[in-house]
Design an enzyme around this catalytic site. Sequence first.
Site, PDB file in Angstrom:
ATOM      1  N   GLN A 127       0.806  -1.204   0.000  1.00  0.00           N
ATOM      2  CA  GLN A 127       0.000   0.000   0.000  1.00  0.00           C
ATOM      3  C   GLN A 127       0.848   1.266   0.000  1.00  0.00           C
ATOM      4  O   GLN A 127       0.484   2.243  -0.623  1.00  0.00           O
ATOM      5  CB  GLN A 127      -0.940  -0.072   1.209  1.00  0.00           C
ATOM      6  CG  GLN A 127      -1.523   1.191   1.694  1.00  0.00           C
ATOM      7  CD  GLN A 127      -0.796   1.731   2.899  1.00  0.00           C
ATOM      8  OE1 GLN A 127      -0.149   1.012   3.642  1.00  0.00           O
ATOM      9  NE2 GLN A 127      -0.871   3.002   3.096  1.00  0.00           N
ATOM     10  N   HIS A 147      -2.306  -3.319  -5.516  1.00  0.00           N
ATOM     11  CA  HIS A 147      -1.768  -3.290  -4.158  1.00  0.00           C
ATOM     12  C   HIS A 147      -2.839  -3.565  -3.123  1.00  0.00           C
ATOM     13  O   HIS A 147      -4.032  -3.549  -3.400  1.00  0.00           O
ATOM     14  CB  HIS A 147      -1.061  -1.956  -3.876  1.00  0.00           C
ATOM     15  CG  HIS A 147      -1.982  -0.807  -3.621  1.00  0.00           C
ATOM     16  ND1 HIS A 147      -2.457  -0.505  -2.366  1.00  0.00           N
ATOM     17  CD2 HIS A 147      -2.503   0.127  -4.450  1.00  0.00           C
ATOM     18  CE1 HIS A 147      -3.222   0.571  -2.431  1.00  0.00           C
ATOM     19  NE2 HIS A 147      -3.274   0.967  -3.691  1.00  0.00           N
ATOM     20  N   CYS A 148      -2.380  -3.871  -1.915  1.00  0.00           N
ATOM     21  CA  CYS A 148      -3.232  -3.986  -0.732  1.00  0.00           C
ATOM     22  C   CYS A 148      -2.416  -3.401   0.414  1.00  0.00           C
ATOM     23  O   CYS A 148      -1.631  -2.486   0.192  1.00  0.00           O
ATOM     24  CB  CYS A 148      -3.685  -5.432  -0.500  1.00  0.00           C
ATOM     25  SG  CYS A 148      -2.364  -6.650  -0.379  1.00  0.00           S
ATOM     26  N   ILE A 149      -2.538  -3.909   1.597  1.00  0.00           N
ATOM     27  CA  ILE A 149      -1.767  -3.350   2.714  1.00  0.00           C
ATOM     28  C   ILE A 149      -0.311  -3.819   2.646  1.00  0.00           C
ATOM     29  O   ILE A 149       0.614  -3.030   2.638  1.00  0.00           O
ATOM     30  CB  ILE A 149      -2.387  -3.734   4.078  1.00  0.00           C
ATOM     31  CG1 ILE A 149      -3.839  -3.256   4.178  1.00  0.00           C
ATOM     32  CG2 ILE A 149      -1.552  -3.174   5.226  1.00  0.00           C
ATOM     33  CD1 ILE A 149      -4.036  -1.767   4.239  1.00  0.00           C
ATOM     34  N   GLY A 159       0.754  -6.295   0.237  1.00  0.00           N
ATOM     35  CA  GLY A 159       1.091  -6.720  -1.115  1.00  0.00           C
ATOM     36  C   GLY A 159       1.419  -8.197  -1.243  1.00  0.00           C
ATOM     37  O   GLY A 159       2.152  -8.594  -2.139  1.00  0.00           O
TER      38      GLY A 159
END
Length: 152
Positions: free
Chosen positions: A7, A85-87, A89
């Site tokens: 992120q 993406h996420c927090i 990845g």
Amino acid sequence: MFLLCCQCSGQNKTALVRLGITHVLNAAHSKQGSIGNQHFYGNDFVYLGIPAEDSTYFDLDQYFRPAADFIHRAVKSSDGKVLVHCIMGMSRSSSLVLAYLMIYEHMSLKQALHCVVQKRAIYPNRNFLALLLDLDLQLMKKRRKRRSCVIL
């Protein structure tokens, strides 16, 4: 082309422009620690937010097709580059990239995992892996059915 990351990289708009990113898929949309929506990214990027939770009960497969379609549209455009993406990845975003590879690049789950792991470490949770395995089986059945129709 697509990039898979955590992120923090997704929040640096200057770096994204420098990398030529045109589309952002946030697999942790509206989750604590994840900043981003179309307003945040403005007109410089096309944004898709998926409010996924990295948990053993979250039904991520409902987002496999929309995420894959988003990535596909972006990479098929002439200058499209997607940041997924996420927090961290590692689980949500990687699972969506794996689904894209399976749906649009016609890879098996094993092939998709091999492809992504060559580029970065990923750790889809067990629930997401089970959902991806189900997707793999569904896609395999469809391919077999199409081949058998052609043979007849």
